[in-house]
Motif scaffolding. Structure first.
Motif, mmCIF file in Angstrom:
data_model
loop_
_atom_site.group_PDB
_atom_site.id
_atom_site.type_symbol
_atom_site.label_atom_id
_atom_site.label_comp_id
_atom_site.label_asym_id
_atom_site.label_seq_id
_atom_site.Cartn_x
_atom_site.Cartn_y
_atom_site.Cartn_z
ATOM 1 N N PHE A 172 -10.803 3.104 -2.171
ATOM 2 C CA PHE A 172 -10.796 2.415 -0.871
ATOM 3 C C PHE A 172 -10.754 3.452 0.240
ATOM 4 C CE2 PHE A 172 -6.508 2.278 -2.834
ATOM 5 C CZ PHE A 172 -5.888 3.215 -2.027
ATOM 6 N N LYS A 173 -10.988 2.968 1.457
ATOM 7 C CA LYS A 173 -10.921 3.848 2.608
ATOM 8 C C LYS A 173 -9.519 3.713 3.194
ATOM 9 C CE LYS A 173 -13.669 4.715 6.755
ATOM 10 N NZ LYS A 173 -12.681 4.354 7.778
ATOM 11 N N LEU A 174 -8.897 4.818 3.548
ATOM 12 C CA LEU A 174 -7.551 4.735 4.132
ATOM 13 C C LEU A 174 -7.604 3.972 5.453
ATOM 14 C CD1 LEU A 174 -6.208 8.378 3.604
ATOM 15 C CD2 LEU A 174 -5.664 6.339 2.275
ATOM 16 N N THR A 175 -6.546 3.233 5.731
ATOM 17 C CA THR A 175 -6.502 2.562 7.037
ATOM 18 C C THR A 175 -6.204 3.625 8.094
ATOM 19 O OG1 THR A 175 -4.123 2.144 6.898
ATOM 20 C CG2 THR A 175 -5.586 0.437 6.025
ATOM 21 N N GLN A 205 -2.638 4.628 7.977
ATOM 22 C CA GLN A 205 -2.344 5.566 6.883
ATOM 23 C C GLN A 205 -2.784 6.987 7.243
ATOM 24 O OE1 GLN A 205 -4.451 3.290 3.831
ATOM 25 N NE2 GLN A 205 -2.586 3.084 2.626
ATOM 26 N N ASP A 223 5.293 -2.218 6.203
ATOM 27 C CA ASP A 223 5.514 -3.517 5.610
ATOM 28 C C ASP A 223 5.091 -3.491 4.137
ATOM 29 O OD1 ASP A 223 6.192 -6.135 5.409
ATOM 30 O OD2 ASP A 223 4.996 -6.791 7.125
ATOM 31 N N VAL A 224 5.574 -4.476 3.418
ATOM 32 C CA VAL A 224 5.184 -4.643 2.025
ATOM 33 C C VAL A 224 3.665 -4.632 1.904
ATOM 34 C CG1 VAL A 224 5.341 -6.212 0.084
ATOM 35 C CG2 VAL A 224 7.172 -6.133 1.733
ATOM 36 N N GLY A 268 0.567 0.081 1.810
ATOM 37 C CA GLY A 268 -0.042 1.229 1.145
ATOM 38 C C GLY A 268 0.725 2.519 1.354
ATOM 39 N N THR A 323 2.378 4.079 -1.154
ATOM 40 C CA THR A 323 2.324 4.930 -2.343
ATOM 41 C C THR A 323 1.260 6.018 -2.215
ATOM 42 O OG1 THR A 323 2.826 2.915 -3.535
ATOM 43 C CG2 THR A 323 2.325 4.853 -4.854
ATOM 44 N N ILE A 324 0.123 5.646 -1.641
ATOM 45 C CA ILE A 324 -0.962 6.612 -1.572
ATOM 46 C C ILE A 324 -0.598 7.760 -0.620
ATOM 47 C CG2 ILE A 324 -2.323 5.524 0.274
ATOM 48 C CD1 ILE A 324 -3.657 7.021 -2.985
ATOM 49 N N PRO A 362 -7.593 -3.671 5.017
ATOM 50 C CA PRO A 362 -8.429 -4.773 5.464
ATOM 51 C C PRO A 362 -8.651 -5.793 4.354
ATOM 52 C CG PRO A 362 -9.736 -2.795 5.081
ATOM 53 C CD PRO A 362 -8.309 -2.401 4.974
ATOM 54 N N ARG A 367 -6.875 -8.287 3.541
ATOM 55 C CA ARG A 367 -5.689 -8.990 3.043
ATOM 56 C C ARG A 367 -5.597 -10.339 3.714
ATOM 57 N NH1 ARG A 367 -2.037 -4.960 1.321
ATOM 58 N NH2 ARG A 367 -3.228 -3.982 -0.336
ATOM 59 N N ASN A 409 3.325 -3.808 -8.485
ATOM 60 C CA ASN A 409 1.966 -4.006 -7.987
ATOM 61 C C ASN A 409 1.042 -4.513 -9.092
ATOM 62 O OD1 ASN A 409 -0.087 -3.815 -6.059
ATOM 63 N ND2 ASN A 409 -0.699 -1.811 -6.832
ATOM 64 N N ARG A 421 -1.780 -8.906 -3.264
ATOM 65 C CA ARG A 421 -2.101 -7.487 -3.399
ATOM 66 C C ARG A 421 -3.525 -7.271 -3.899
ATOM 67 N NH1 ARG A 421 1.881 -3.526 -4.015
ATOM 68 N NH2 ARG A 421 3.421 -4.191 -2.504
#
Ligand code: ADP
Ligand code: MG
Length: 681
Positions: free
Chosen positions: A258-261, A264, A288-289, A292, A294-295, A440, A442, A545, A574
């Protein structure tokens, strides 16, 4: 008298009384003067006996007509003293319990000011345990607003007021305001002498308000300044590792599915700045829950490793540690990184092996539980420590972790977001990054509050989704008792669901009593889609997750805190599927209804946290982090936002200008002990 003189210097406080004061944490004059009233009684008004109302606290001017003989009630060890009283229009009684000495001090025929609780019984008007004051002539009445303190049973309001009064008088000339006139004028704050006097004996309501504002200001100002000093000390004292090799980071990010937001990327850039700065990082990542986090941790660990340093990531549960380990293993494929898992339940032999390799520097990145901070573990060159879901770790544990290396960079990730102003107060010693954006696509988790008579329809709906390939969590009611009972209720619930609704579906249970291998196995099977429904305690609350799971049902939802419900709900939504969270609750309580409304109306953790605070009070939040600084006595983190802002501005002024050096000195002196304790090295 000075602030740090013992209160034993006050006339009337002997060893016996002193003990009582110690129970209230009052040792010196300053403690005494900063022991603020719990409430006030307005004695500026005088009531008439005839018009007084039952249960009111009121003041009266009366003449004592007669004092009755004491009555003894033996069984109850009670001595009752009664006097007949009279004002202009009516008669009544004043009544005292276990105060036989009163009889001697009251004089029949004289006028008194009485203040106490009214009890009306048929035609009799009684004043219960009133304070009394002889009126030399009617023109003098104890005027004003009288403070009421929270005291031990052996201290009396009247004497306490007297002690405060003495302390005020005796210290009057020695109180020096640490806040210079210039700042007080600029920010419209009264002088500290006025504040202390009027918080105890307010001249009128307005003076009380002004005094209170100054004292609240002081609390927040001192707290924020102290945290800033801690931060400064932590950073200035120590050198941090410089990480400046980022060559493979771009490639790593390119390869992600995926592309980082934007949020992020911003946070990663902040972290990179820290790494380059030569000072140790001390950063809190709030998101928020599902935002992302972890990345971000993964990239930070990668950087540490690229620069030749070891990294560690600590999670609050074994399940979460396992999950991190397996996702990191995948992500680091193709990179020359030696990753290992370290948890409490591994065999001694396994552990020994890993510990040895950690100390030799053969292992680059360790993922684990608190097993990582056990004494027997020595790192070779620990450069970065990350704790995930920080609210489970205390400050001390963090310090321990940090001491495993030589000022490693520290990153704390929390999924219990709190409003920014609050974060600055609670975590003012840390830099704060906020991920304020979800990846994006979600879709908000449709959240519904339903009563149990709809269970049948609900599980029909769950079944449909399972038939189309999805999975579900069903959360067992929160039981307070022992782990055993928790396990039992999970087993019961599974039986019930299996028999009544899900004869063909694969249901499994998970709870804290299972051994770790079983837990791992079940989580793995659930991840692999071999289990349709997972009946669980709150053990899955943090971090888990499984994107294919899109429905959550929570039994007895009213028993959970809002933040916790939000965390639990965060297990679904998720993946690409529309997700649902059903809150089962038949509780008709008004606050419950209110809370259910909040969580069904928003998916934003920050808003939920704010509402939770207003409903439950800040005590809960303060519990998250004991920064070791004094507790707030008069300030309220929720309702005093304006004063908090003001304190923040003054902090900035003070830090900007050398002119106010004396303030920093004052704070350093005041909090020296605490600051030293908190500073990590
Ligand atoms: P949390 O912040 O709650 O710890 P995670 O790090 O577990 O969230 O991420 C939740 C899910 O979102 C994971 O499946 C992760 O792979 C995915 N994810 C993370 N960042 C992005 C992104 N930028 N775009 C799409 N999916 C992402
Ligand atoms: Mg997480």
């Amino acid at each position: 008298m000075k602030f740090n003189d013992s209160i034993k210097n006050i006339k009337g406080i002997g060893p016996q009384k002193f003990k009582e004061f110690l129970k209230l944490n009052i040792e010196n004059i300053e403690d005494l003067l900063y022991y603020f009233p719990r409430s006030y009684e307005d004695r500026t008004r005088i009531n008439s006996l005839a018009e007084s109302k039952d249960q009111d606290n009121s003041g009266f001017v009366v003449k004592v007509k007669k004092i009755y003989k004491d009555r003894f009630i033996k069984g109850k060890k009670l001595i009752i003293t009664k006097a007949l009283i009279e004002d202009e229009n009516s008669i009544g009684e004043a009544i005292w319990f276990n105060k036989p000495f009163i009889k001697k001090s009251l004089i029949v025929g004289r006028n008194y000011y009485l203040y106490g609780k009214v009890k009306r019984n048929h035609n009799m008007i009684q004043i219960i345990s009133p304070d009394y004051k002889l009126l030399d002539n009617l023109s003098f009445i104890e005027q004003g607003i009288i403070p009421i303190y929270k005291l031990t049973s052996k201290l009396y309001q009247k004497e306490f007021r007297k002690f405060i009064n003495t302390a005020l008088k005796e210290t009057n000339s020695s109180i020096v305001d640490y806040l210079p006139l210039e700042l007080r004028e600029k920010y419209n704050l009264c002088d500290i002498k006025f504040a202390i006097k009027n918080i105890h004996f307010p001249k009128d309501y307005n003076s009380y308000k002004i005094a209170k504002e100054r004292l609240i200001f002081d609390e927040f100002f001192l707290l924020q300044m102290a945290l800033k000093l801690i931060k400064k000390n932590n950073i200035e004292k120590s050198k941090g590792y410089i990480f400046n090799k980022f060559s493979e980071v771009g490639e790593f990010i390119e390869k992600l599915p995926f592309k980082l937001t934007k949020a992020q990327s911003n946070v990663i850039n902040e972290i990179i700045e820290d790494f380059k700065s030569g000072k140790p990082m001390n950063r809190l990542i709030q998101g928020d829950v599902g935002s992302g986090k972890t990345i971000i941790a993964t990239i930070a660990l990668l950087i540490a490793s690229l620069n030749g340093y070891q990294g560690a990531m600590m999670a609050p549960t074994e399940i979460l540690a396992n999950q991190h380990y397996s996702s990191l293993s995948k992500l680091f494929q193709g990179f020359n990184i030696n990753l290992c898992l370290l948890t409490g339940n591994m065999s001694q032999q396994q552990k020994k092996e890993i510990i040895k390799e950690i100390s030799q520097g053969k292992i680059n990145i360790v993922v684990g539980t608190h097993a990582i901070i056990q004494k027997n573990i020595q790192f070779y060159n620990l450069g970065l420590v990350i704790t995930d879901e920080q609210h489970r770790f205390g400050v001390n544990q963090r310090a321990l972790l940090s001491n495993k290396g030589d000022n490693p960079h520290i990153m704390i990730m929390t999924a219990t977001p709190i409003p920014r102003t609050l974060a600055h107060i609670l975590y003012g010693d840390l830099d704060i990054s906020i991920i304020d954006e979800l990846p994006p696509g979600r879709k908000p988790i449709g959240t519904y509050h339903i009563s149990s008579n709809l269970e049948n329809r609900l599980f029909g709906f769950v079944k449909e989704h399972i038939n189309s390939g999805r999975q579900a969590y069903i959360i067992c009611p929160l039981v307070e008792e022992s782990n055993n009972i928790k396990a039992e209720s999970v087993i019961e619930l599974k039986k019930y669901l299996k028999n009544k609704y899900f004869t063909n579906e694969k249901i499994a249970i998970i709870h804290g009593r299972l051994n770790n291998n079983d837990k791992d196995l079940i989580m793995q099977q659930f991840k692999d889609g071999l289990i349709d429904i997972l009946v669980s305690t709150t053990i899955i609350e943090v971090g888990i997750n499984v994107p294919n799971a899109n429905i959550m049902v929570i039994y007895n939802a009213e028993r959970f805190g809002l933040a916790q419900l939000h965390q639990l709900r965060g297990r679904v939504g998720r993946g690409p599927f529309k997700s649902y969270c059903f809150l089962l609750s038949d509780n008709k309580n008004k606050i419950t209804q209110e809370r259910m409304k909040i969580i069904t109306n928003t998916n934003n953790g920050f808003i939920i946290a704010e509402n939770d605070l207003t409903l439950r009070g800040p005590g809960e939040i303060l519990g998250i982090r004991q920064h070791g600084l004094p507790e707030l006595k008069i300030g309220n983190i929720i309702s005093d936002t304006e004063i908090i802002q003001k304190a923040k501005k003054v902090c900035e002024d003070v830090i900007k200008s050398k002119k106010f050096n004396s303030i920093e000195k004052h704070i350093e002196k005041k909090f020296l002990q605490e600051i030293n304790n908190i500073c990590l090295n």
